[in-house]
Design an enzyme around this catalytic site. Structure first.
Site, mmCIF file in Angstrom:
data_model
loop_
_atom_site.group_PDB
_atom_site.id
_atom_site.type_symbol
_atom_site.label_atom_id
_atom_site.label_comp_id
_atom_site.label_asym_id
_atom_site.label_seq_id
_atom_site.Cartn_x
_atom_site.Cartn_y
_atom_site.Cartn_z
ATOM 1 N N SER A 68 -53.163 63.355 -24.947
ATOM 2 C CA SER A 68 -52.278 63.287 -26.100
ATOM 3 C C SER A 68 -51.629 61.914 -26.233
ATOM 4 O O SER A 68 -50.886 61.669 -27.160
ATOM 5 C CB SER A 68 -51.186 64.344 -25.960
ATOM 6 O OG SER A 68 -50.426 64.066 -24.813
ATOM 7 N N ASN A 75 -52.971 66.634 -16.927
ATOM 8 C CA ASN A 75 -51.962 65.642 -17.253
ATOM 9 C C ASN A 75 -50.832 66.256 -18.082
ATOM 10 O O ASN A 75 -49.764 66.560 -17.546
ATOM 11 C CB ASN A 75 -52.614 64.467 -17.989
ATOM 12 C CG ASN A 75 -51.700 63.279 -18.082
ATOM 13 O OD1 ASN A 75 -50.498 63.398 -17.943
ATOM 14 N ND2 ASN A 75 -52.264 62.104 -18.313
ATOM 15 N N ASP A 76 -51.079 66.491 -19.368
ATOM 16 C CA ASP A 76 -49.995 66.958 -20.232
ATOM 17 C C ASP A 76 -49.416 68.304 -19.787
ATOM 18 O O ASP A 76 -48.230 68.555 -19.958
ATOM 19 C CB ASP A 76 -50.495 67.084 -21.675
ATOM 20 C CG ASP A 76 -50.873 65.717 -22.240
ATOM 21 O OD1 ASP A 76 -50.248 64.725 -21.815
ATOM 22 O OD2 ASP A 76 -51.778 65.654 -23.075
ATOM 23 N N VAL A 77 -50.263 69.152 -19.184
ATOM 24 C CA VAL A 77 -49.795 70.496 -18.833
ATOM 25 C C VAL A 77 -48.887 70.500 -17.612
ATOM 26 O O VAL A 77 -48.362 71.546 -17.231
ATOM 27 C CB VAL A 77 -50.979 71.463 -18.599
ATOM 28 C CG1 VAL A 77 -51.787 71.629 -19.872
ATOM 29 C CG2 VAL A 77 -51.858 71.011 -17.450
ATOM 30 N N VAL A 78 -48.719 69.329 -16.959
ATOM 31 C CA VAL A 78 -47.787 69.252 -15.833
ATOM 32 C C VAL A 78 -46.685 68.227 -16.105
ATOM 33 O O VAL A 78 -45.966 67.837 -15.200
ATOM 34 C CB VAL A 78 -48.512 68.882 -14.516
ATOM 35 C CG1 VAL A 78 -49.428 70.018 -14.086
ATOM 36 C CG2 VAL A 78 -49.306 67.592 -14.651
#
Lengths: 456, 98
Positions: free
Chosen positions: A423, A382-385
């Site tokens: 996050s 999720n957050d890393v993309v």
């Protein structure tokens, strides 16, 4: 006898360094740990011949208990739980260094005051690494609330640290340190390790575990000086410096500074900004259409996240990838440095599923390839993309390097539900025109994709 | 055998550079196994714990020494087992891994 012991320790030190060197490349890594293991066996066996020792029965009993328990748990632990297992074994090493310091202080016959100072310092560092690692374990294992904040926390931590130092100085100065002072010093040091780790959130834990790993190395080296043991000095120092570097690399990969991790009580997800959500709507796709889209593509890049590992979907995803390859599709896996619970953890999980490491690419290698990819399949990440890391300076993850999944021609995101990520930040990727959402549990979705692809 | 003053300092300095150089160019894919591997290497604390227990006289010294050896053995054995398990899985698509 003495030169035999020294020679064996020398051999062990050489094997440790060569072993670590081999462990830094995937081709030779397996041999590396075996070399280091051989060094450890040699050093341990020869230590039984150390002159003037007693308590052999206790020694063997302790090795049997500690080694047996560790062997059993180490063999049994699931790959997803690896980070907390490393934390606990590391903590044990720190505790052992502290125990050596305690025994030496109780015996109180130091060759020089320098050694006494080093014993106390090693005891302090080892105790902090021990209790801190235990807290890190408890947090990652879910035994403890993720982040523990209370008023005046930093002031209290500072006070405890100050008190620890005062008693440490007392011990350094005393000819024959008092038993009560020794007890109090180690209790305070252990308490400080707990207090220091409590406010740090789950996402930052890997950095902290790595830091404690380096600290344990340093504590071992200090106690090595006290005992005049060259193998401990060299191995401890090598791990101390290698661990420090590794900690910095990890912190950098997460776009955090070490000071930020340690002192801000962050990474706990309280900072959810999420005002003004992204424009657009989320568009759904079903498994059949998704399978068709990928089966007729030229190039598919799979982006796995920790969500995939939690759903235990990595085996199925690899089966699906092989089906695609049989149809002539180029399949690559793209891994963000902080995918999984710690850097490199996702690689381990994919390796467990049988994915060859030369199909796995990290951020710098793969980012330029997304524009040529027909489909990017995001599963459990999720957050890393999240493209806001590039575009929105107000976002808490702004500046973090991300996988440029949004530049692929089509994006398919496998996701359990519509909620936000780890996050708590809304993901703008899900609202893009070229993104389709494929809802469901990772494992089920992967099974459906396989079934559909087989029918084509 | 004691290692005196500046000799000790030299050993410390050289070992620190060695550790740095050995790790400096490691790919991210190996960070977790490498952390685990370096965790195993400081399990050498076991030999120190054995020496400390071997020279322990009073009951309290023996007790703390016993705990120390037990923890150190856990560090060494556990570190080895998990590192070996992780590295065993790394395979290239060309087949063999050593």
């Amino acid at each position: 006898m003495n030169s035999l012991i020294q020679l064996s320790y020398f051999l062990a030190a050489v094997l440790f360094i060569l072993g670590l060197k081999r462990m830094s490349s995937p081709v030779t890594a397996r041999g590396g740990i075996v070399w280091a293991g051989a060094g450890m066996v040699v050093a341990t066996l020869v230590t039984f011949m150390w002159p003037g020792m007693h308590n052999y029965g206790l020694m063997i009993l302790a090795i049997a208990i500690g080694g047996g328990l560790a062997w059993y748990t180490g063999k049994k632990v699931a790959m997803t739980d690896m980070p907390q297992m490393i934390a606990i074994y590391n903590g044990m090493g720190g505790g052992a260094a502290a125990a050596i310091a305690a025994v030496e202080l109780m015996r109180g016959d130091f060759q020089s005051s320098t050694f006494q100072v080093l014993a106390v310092l090693g005891g302090l560092i080892g105790s902090v690494a021990f209790s801190g690692s235990m807290v890190a374990f408890a947090k990652l294992q879910g035994l403890m609330k993720r982040s523990f904040l209370f008023p005046q926390q930093q002031l209290i931590n500072l006070a405890v640290f100050g008190a620890t130092l005062v008693f440490g100085l007392l011990l350094m100065g005393a000819d024959q340190p008092a038993g009560f002072n020794i007890l109090l010093f180690f209790s305070l040091a252990l308490a400080f390790g707990v207090l220091m780790t409590l406010p740090i959130g789950g996402a930052d834990m890997p950095v902290v575990i790595s830091l404690y790993n380096a600290l344990t190395g340093l504590a071992v080296a200090f106690e090595g000086f006290v005992l005049g043991n060259a193998a401990m000095i060299i191995a401890g120092t090598v791990v101390g410096s290698a661990g420090t570097l590794l900690t910095q690399l990890m912190a950098k990969a997460m776009n955090r500074s070490l000071a930020n991790v340690l002192f801000s009580g962050f990474g706990s997800g309280v900072e959810a900004v999420g005002e003004a959500g992204p424009e657009g709507t989320m568009k759904e796709i079903d498994a059949a259409d998704a399978a068709v889209m990928m089966a007729y593509a030229n190039k598919v890049i799979i982006v796995p996240g920790y969500g995939m590992a939690v759903a235990q979907a990595q085996h199925k995803i690899w089966d699906f990838a092989r089906l695609l390859e049989e149809r002539g599709v180029t399949v690559k896996f793209a891994i963000h440095p902080v995918a999984g619970r710690m850097p490199g953890h996702m690689n381990v999980l994919l390796a467990e599923a049988g994915v060859p490491y030369d199909k796995i690419f990290d951020l710098e290698e793969i980012n330029s390839e997304f524009p040529q990819a027909d489909v990017a399949l995001v599963i459990g990440a999720n957050d890393v993309v999240n493209p806001v890391a590039r575009t929105n300076p107000d976002s808490p993850i702004y500046g973090m390097p991300i996988l440029d999944v949004d530049k692929a021609r089509n994006v398919i995101c496998v996701k359990r539900g519509r909620g936000k990520g780890f996050s708590g930040i809304e993901n703008a990727l899900f609202f893009l025109d070229n993104t389709r959402m494929l809802y469901g549990d990772g494992q089920e979705v992967a099974s459906k994709l396989i079934a559909e692809a087989k029918q084509l | 055998m004691m290692i005196e003053g500046f000799t000790a300092l030299y050993i410390f300095m050289l070992a620190a550079f060695t550790g740095y150089e050995v790790i400096a160019r490691v790919p991210v894919i190996l960070h977790t196994p490498l952390m685990s591997g370096s965790n195993f290497v400081h399990g050498i604390v076991l030999v120190g714990a054995m020496v400390a227990l071997g020279h322990a006289g009073t009951g309290a010294e023996k007790f703390v020494g016993f705990i120390g050896v037990m923890l150190a053995a856990g560090n060494a054995v556990g570190g080895y087992v998990v590192t070996e398990r992780m590295l065993e899985m790394f395979k290239s698509s060309k087949g063999s891994n050593r």
